[in-house]
Design a protein around this motif. Structure first.
Motif, PDB file in Angstrom:
ATOM      1  N   GLY A 171      42.337  32.021  39.693  1.00 30.19           N
ATOM      2  CA  GLY A 171      43.326  32.246  38.646  1.00 30.19           C
ATOM      3  C   GLY A 171      42.873  31.707  37.312  1.00 30.19           C
ATOM      4  O   GLY A 171      43.145  32.287  36.253  1.00 30.19           O
ATOM      5  N   HIS A 172      42.154  30.574  37.346  1.00 29.97           N
ATOM      6  CA  HIS A 172      41.601  30.010  36.111  1.00 29.97           C
ATOM      7  C   HIS A 172      40.547  30.947  35.517  1.00 29.97           C
ATOM      8  O   HIS A 172      40.447  31.104  34.302  1.00 29.97           O
ATOM      9  CB  HIS A 172      40.977  28.640  36.401  1.00 29.97           C
ATOM     10  CG  HIS A 172      40.272  28.042  35.230  1.00 29.97           C
ATOM     11  ND1 HIS A 172      40.939  27.464  34.167  1.00 29.97           N
ATOM     12  CD2 HIS A 172      38.938  27.956  34.932  1.00 29.97           C
ATOM     13  CE1 HIS A 172      40.067  27.045  33.279  1.00 29.97           C
ATOM     14  NE2 HIS A 172      38.842  27.325  33.723  1.00 29.97           N
ATOM     15  N   VAL A 173      39.789  31.583  36.404  1.00 26.07           N
ATOM     16  CA  VAL A 173      38.723  32.477  35.948  1.00 26.07           C
ATOM     17  C   VAL A 173      39.281  33.674  35.186  1.00 26.07           C
ATOM     18  O   VAL A 173      38.765  34.053  34.129  1.00 26.07           O
ATOM     19  CB  VAL A 173      37.889  32.966  37.158  1.00 26.07           C
ATOM     20  CG1 VAL A 173      36.915  34.057  36.729  1.00 26.07           C
ATOM     21  CG2 VAL A 173      37.137  31.804  37.789  1.00 26.07           C
ATOM     22  N   VAL A 174      40.364  34.269  35.695  1.00 33.01           N
ATOM     23  CA  VAL A 174      40.867  35.514  35.085  1.00 33.01           C
ATOM     24  C   VAL A 174      41.821  35.267  33.925  1.00 33.01           C
ATOM     25  O   VAL A 174      42.043  36.149  33.090  1.00 33.01           O
ATOM     26  CB  VAL A 174      41.550  36.405  36.143  1.00 33.01           C
ATOM     27  CG1 VAL A 174      40.581  36.790  37.230  1.00 33.01           C
ATOM     28  CG2 VAL A 174      42.779  35.718  36.743  1.00 33.01           C
ATOM     29  N   GLY A 175      42.432  34.095  33.852  1.00 36.98           N
ATOM     30  CA  GLY A 175      43.358  33.816  32.767  1.00 36.98           C
ATOM     31  C   GLY A 175      44.725  34.429  32.977  1.00 36.98           C
ATOM     32  O   GLY A 175      45.034  34.973  34.040  1.00 36.98           O
ATOM     33  N   ASN A 176      45.562  34.364  31.933  1.00 35.60           N
ATOM     34  CA  ASN A 176      46.943  34.815  32.076  1.00 35.60           C
ATOM     35  C   ASN A 176      47.293  36.006  31.185  1.00 35.60           C
ATOM     36  O   ASN A 176      48.447  36.219  30.829  1.00 35.60           O
ATOM     37  CB  ASN A 176      47.908  33.660  31.804  1.00 35.60           C
ATOM     38  CG  ASN A 176      47.753  33.105  30.388  1.00 35.60           C
ATOM     39  OD1 ASN A 176      46.933  33.587  29.602  1.00 35.60           O
ATOM     40  ND2 ASN A 176      48.549  32.093  30.056  1.00 35.60           N
ATOM     41  N   GLU A 177      46.300  36.797  30.807  1.00 35.22           N
ATOM     42  CA  GLU A 177      46.560  37.998  30.027  1.00 35.22           C
ATOM     43  C   GLU A 177      47.410  38.964  30.858  1.00 35.22           C
ATOM     44  O   GLU A 177      47.209  39.121  32.064  1.00 35.22           O
ATOM     45  CB  GLU A 177      45.247  38.670  29.638  1.00 35.22           C
ATOM     46  CG  GLU A 177      45.425  39.928  28.797  1.00 35.22           C
ATOM     47  CD  GLU A 177      44.093  40.593  28.461  1.00 35.22           C
ATOM     48  OE1 GLU A 177      44.124  41.682  27.878  1.00 35.22           O
ATOM     49  OE2 GLU A 177      43.040  40.005  28.813  1.00 35.22           O
ATOM     50  N   VAL A 178      48.375  39.612  30.210  1.00 28.26           N
ATOM     51  CA  VAL A 178      49.244  40.558  30.915  1.00 28.26           C
ATOM     52  C   VAL A 178      48.441  41.811  31.265  1.00 28.26           C
ATOM     53  O   VAL A 178      47.827  42.438  30.396  1.00 28.26           O
ATOM     54  CB  VAL A 178      50.474  40.929  30.059  1.00 28.26           C
ATOM     55  CG1 VAL A 178      51.272  42.054  30.731  1.00 28.26           C
ATOM     56  CG2 VAL A 178      51.367  39.707  29.862  1.00 28.26           C
ATOM     57  N   LYS A 179      48.456  42.155  32.553  1.00 27.84           N
ATOM     58  CA  LYS A 179      47.740  43.323  33.049  1.00 27.84           C
ATOM     59  C   LYS A 179      48.664  44.171  33.929  1.00 27.84           C
ATOM     60  O   LYS A 179      49.718  43.712  34.376  1.00 27.84           O
ATOM     61  CB  LYS A 179      46.530  42.894  33.893  1.00 27.84           C
ATOM     62  CG  LYS A 179      45.439  42.168  33.122  1.00 27.84           C
ATOM     63  CD  LYS A 179      44.524  43.149  32.422  1.00 27.84           C
ATOM     64  CE  LYS A 179      43.317  42.443  31.822  1.00 27.84           C
ATOM     65  NZ  LYS A 179      42.380  43.390  31.182  1.00 27.84           N
ATOM     66  N   THR A 180      48.224  45.397  34.179  1.00 21.62           N
ATOM     67  CA  THR A 180      48.945  46.297  35.085  1.00 21.62           C
ATOM     68  C   THR A 180      48.091  46.533  36.321  1.00 21.62           C
ATOM     69  O   THR A 180      46.863  46.630  36.238  1.00 21.62           O
ATOM     70  CB  THR A 180      49.240  47.639  34.397  1.00 21.62           C
ATOM     71  OG1 THR A 180      50.130  47.410  33.294  1.00 21.62           O
ATOM     72  CG2 THR A 180      49.906  48.614  35.358  1.00 21.62           C
ATOM     73  N   ALA A 181      48.728  46.610  37.472  1.00 18.70           N
ATOM     74  CA  ALA A 181      48.020  46.861  38.729  1.00 18.70           C
ATOM     75  C   ALA A 181      48.756  47.918  39.531  1.00 18.70           C
ATOM     76  O   ALA A 181      49.990  48.039  39.449  1.00 18.70           O
ATOM     77  CB  ALA A 181      47.901  45.578  39.543  1.00 18.70           C
ATOM     78  N   ASP A 182      48.001  48.695  40.282  1.00 14.20           N
ATOM     79  CA  ASP A 182      48.577  49.723  41.149  1.00 14.20           C
ATOM     80  C   ASP A 182      48.549  49.252  42.593  1.00 14.20           C
ATOM     81  O   ASP A 182      47.560  48.688  43.065  1.00 14.20           O
ATOM     82  CB  ASP A 182      47.780  51.030  41.040  1.00 14.20           C
ATOM     83  CG  ASP A 182      47.903  51.666  39.656  1.00 14.20           C
ATOM     84  OD1 ASP A 182      49.041  51.963  39.259  1.00 14.20           O
ATOM     85  OD2 ASP A 182      46.857  51.824  38.995  1.00 14.20           O
TER      86      ASP A 182
END
Length: 300
Positions: A30-41
């Motif tokens: 989770g630290h690697v990817v950060g907290n930017e808002v993304k969309t997932a399917d």
């Protein structure tokens, strides 16, 4: 479907516990990817009933990650992956901080995979009963995964069968060990009546016609014919229905239910369909079920 309205508030704590099991200390990814808002399917990769949206959504909401979710299928609706050239079908789109999405991903997928597998199997059994004109109940059992029962019972309901008793407090079921420990079916039923009162039903597991008659005479509400073969079971059930209405009893017991259980599968259940059999219960609904493959893919 509206089965999720039946669920207790305690399910929220279960979801928190499941997530805590998966994240006992640090979420390094989770630290690697950060907290930017993304969309997932959310994709389904095997033909199934999509039935666990409530749990999937609750898992994600428990992490306070969803800013938006859209489901493409209704609860209990069939997903026919075979009609897709890519062999997968998008069933939902979720949006939220990417680290939170990935924290809830595996727990949510595990929940929806097992619950959808149970619901899909339950639907097959319900359809078999309908095709054969069976008017009784096909039911699950208490052979569920500790800590996961509420999900598995929920899958049965969505699939269209009966969940049977939820726990030891839901009904008094006297099995062979209860009878042997007490001394007789009659003594076990009498003791059960004293503690259960008028509001709790009593079921007795019986291995023979004589045991079933004793259970009926003692006042059991439900008689389970355990490990009887198909034709043998149907014949015994018919005899017991006649017995309940005969003059052999001091008072009529026409309301006694007859349940078939033990060794019943999707392959042989049709042998047990009979007007004399009120309930057919099956442990392999939860013990011998294929999970449905789902995946979550972040849009990139």
């Amino acid at each position: 479907m509206s089965e999720n309205l039946l669920l207790s508030t305690g399910v929220k704590q279960k979801i928190i516990d499941w997530l805590s099991e998966d994240i006992p200390s640090f979420d390094y990814g989770g630290h690697v990817v950060g907290n930017e808002v993304k969309t997932a399917d959310l994709f389904c990769k095997k033909k199934a009933l999509k039935n666990n949206t409530f749990y999937c959504t609750s898992t994600l909401l428990s992490l306070k990650i969803l800013t938006w979710i859209e489901w493409y299928y209704q609860e209990g609706e069939e997903i026919d992956v075979d009609k897709s050239e890519s062999k997968r079908i998008a069933v939902a789109k979720v949006t939220g901080p990417v680290n939170k999405l990935l924290q809830g991903e595996r727990v949510a997928l595990n929940l929806i995979a097992r619950c959808s597998g149970i619901a899909t199997k339950a639907r097959k059994l319900a359809e078999l009963a309908k095709q054969h004109g069976y008017n009784g109940l096909v039911a699950g059992t208490r052979k569920t995964t500790p800590g996961f029962r509420i999900v598995e019972k929920y899958g049965m309901l969505v699939g269209g069968i009966d969940g049977h008793r939820m726990d030891l407090s839901s009904m008094i079921m006297l099995k062979d060990n209860h009878v042997w420990a007490t001394g007789s079916i009659t003594k076990a039923v009498e003791s059960a009546k004293r503690v259960g009162g008028f509001s709790v039903k009593i079921e007795v597991e019986c291995r023979s016609l004589d045991e079933a008659k004793e259970a009926i005479q003692a006042g059991a509400d439900i008689v389970m014919l355990d490990n009887f073969k198909g034709k043998e079971l149907v014949s015994a059930a018919a005899l017991l229905k006649e017995y309940c209405c005969s003059g052999d009893l001091s008072s009529g017991r026409s309301g006694v239910l007859i349940e078939a259980s033990g060794g019943i599968t999707e392959n042989n259940i049709a042998e047990y369909f009979s007007d004399s059999v009120d309930i057919i219960s099956m442990g392999n609904i939860t013990q011998d079920v294929n999970h449905i493959d789902f995946s979550l893919k972040v849009t990139h």
